[in-house]
Motif scaffolding. Structure first.
Motif, short mmCIF file in Angstrom:
data_model
loop_
_atom_site.label_atom_id
_atom_site.label_comp_id
_atom_site.label_asym_id
_atom_site.label_seq_id
_atom_site.Cartn_x
_atom_site.Cartn_y
_atom_site.Cartn_z
N THR A 108 0.81 -1.21 0.00
CA THR A 108 0.00 0.00 0.00
C THR A 108 0.84 1.26 0.00
O THR A 108 0.56 2.22 -0.73
CB THR A 108 -0.95 0.00 1.22
N ALA A 109 1.88 1.29 0.81
CA ALA A 109 2.71 2.50 0.91
C ALA A 109 3.38 2.82 -0.42
O ALA A 109 3.66 3.97 -0.72
CB ALA A 109 3.75 2.33 2.01
N SER A 110 3.65 1.78 -1.22
CA SER A 110 4.30 1.98 -2.52
C SER A 110 3.29 2.15 -3.64
O SER A 110 3.69 2.42 -4.79
CB SER A 110 5.21 0.78 -2.84
N GLY A 111 2.00 1.97 -3.36
CA GLY A 111 0.99 2.10 -4.39
C GLY A 111 1.01 0.97 -5.39
O GLY A 111 0.62 1.16 -6.55
N GLY A 135 1.23 7.49 -8.97
CA GLY A 135 2.33 7.75 -8.05
C GLY A 135 2.98 6.50 -7.50
O GLY A 135 3.99 6.58 -6.79
N GLY A 136 2.44 5.31 -7.80
CA GLY A 136 3.03 4.07 -7.32
C GLY A 136 4.40 3.84 -7.92
O GLY A 136 4.69 4.27 -9.03
N SER A 137 5.28 3.16 -7.17
CA SER A 137 6.64 2.95 -7.65
C SER A 137 7.26 1.72 -7.01
O SER A 137 6.74 1.16 -6.05
CB SER A 137 7.51 4.18 -7.33
N SER A 138 8.43 1.33 -7.55
CA SER A 138 9.18 0.21 -7.00
C SER A 138 9.99 0.62 -5.78
O SER A 138 10.49 -0.22 -5.04
CB SER A 138 10.14 -0.37 -8.05
N GLY A 139 10.15 1.90 -5.55
CA GLY A 139 10.94 2.41 -4.44
C GLY A 139 11.60 3.72 -4.82
O GLY A 139 11.33 4.29 -5.88
N THR A 140 12.48 4.20 -3.97
CA THR A 140 13.08 5.52 -4.18
C THR A 140 14.47 5.47 -4.79
O THR A 140 15.03 6.52 -5.10
CB THR A 140 13.15 6.28 -2.84
N ASP A 141 15.04 4.29 -4.96
CA ASP A 141 16.40 4.18 -5.49
C ASP A 141 16.48 3.07 -6.54
O ASP A 141 15.63 2.19 -6.62
CB ASP A 141 17.40 3.89 -4.37
N PHE A 142 17.55 3.09 -7.31
CA PHE A 142 17.78 2.07 -8.32
C PHE A 142 18.20 0.76 -7.66
O PHE A 142 18.74 0.74 -6.56
CB PHE A 142 18.85 2.53 -9.31
#
Length: 221
Positions: A108-111, A135-142
């Motif tokens: 949920t937090a990552s959408g 706005g969902g994503s795999s995270g904030t870094d590569f």
């Protein structure tokens, strides 16, 4: 999704589902770690995540990102689908997954919502249907590891970052790349995106190195 009958849920029920997923995921991480004879410090070293983050996950105080789950799956030698909720099917089939028997994981937090399209047994690849909210994503870094990834955009738009270059993919577009290429993804639009996602598994995946560890330590969602 995918023709499934959808039953409306109120906010209280959705929050309850999220809490159940979070608690189950935490218990799974802890049991896998203990079964492998690893301490929280050992898992932190293997993944590059902080000990505090792993402790929060095990105590159901945080939900991981897609990338964090991949790190944990490598460190604990299980497919990501191992963290999914069990199917309601009375007798799961060995080779077949019926549409209404998919195992589900809500991040949920990552959408992001992931549905496992492959059976629960270990194999050389994993197949998912990903639903990314705006706005969902795999995270904030590569992230990078061995193996390959591929996918097909069913609907909406996916922004796929490969080696720091953004590629906006629309419905009908597809992709494949070596997983060692630094990558991440997100949905920058206001529409829900649906993606078929394929990942090949390699048991020789190395733990995060120093540069990656510093980045992953910041990942608390």
């Amino acid at each position: 999704m995918g023709g499934r009958v959808s039953v409306p849920k109120n906010a209280q029920t959705i929050e309850s589902d999220d809490a159940v997923d979070q608690r189950r995921l935490g218990e799974t991480v802890r049991l896998l770690r203990q079964r492998a004879g690893l301490s929280i410090q050992d898992v932190a070293k293997r993944t590059g995540l902080s000990t505090g983050m792993i402790s929060q996950l095990e105590r159901a105080l945080a939900m991981p990102s897609v990338r964090t789950l991949r790190l944990l799956s490598i460190a604990l030698d299980v497919p990501i689908s191992y963290f999914f909720g069990a199917s309601d099917a009375a007798e799961p089939q060995r080779y077949i997954v019926r549409k209404n028997d998919r195992r589900l994981l809500r991040l949920t937090a990552s959408g992001v919502v992931k549905e496992a399209l492959t059976p629960a047994e270990k194999g050389e690849l994993e197949l998912y249907e990903l639903t990314l909210n705006p706005g969902g994503s795999s995270g904030t870094d590569f992230f990078q590891h061995t193996g390959e990834k591929a996918g097909y955009i069913l609907s909406g738009s996916l922004r796929l970052w490969l080696d720091h270059e953004a590629h906006v993919l629309e419905a009908g577009d597809s992709f494949r790349f070596p997983s060692i290429v630094p990558h991440m993804f997100d949905n920058p639009t206001q529409q829900v995106a649906r993606v078929i996602w394929v990942t090949t598994l390699r048991r020789t995946d190395p733990p995060a190195n120093g540069a990656e560890a510093a980045a992953h330590a910041k990942d608390v969602t």
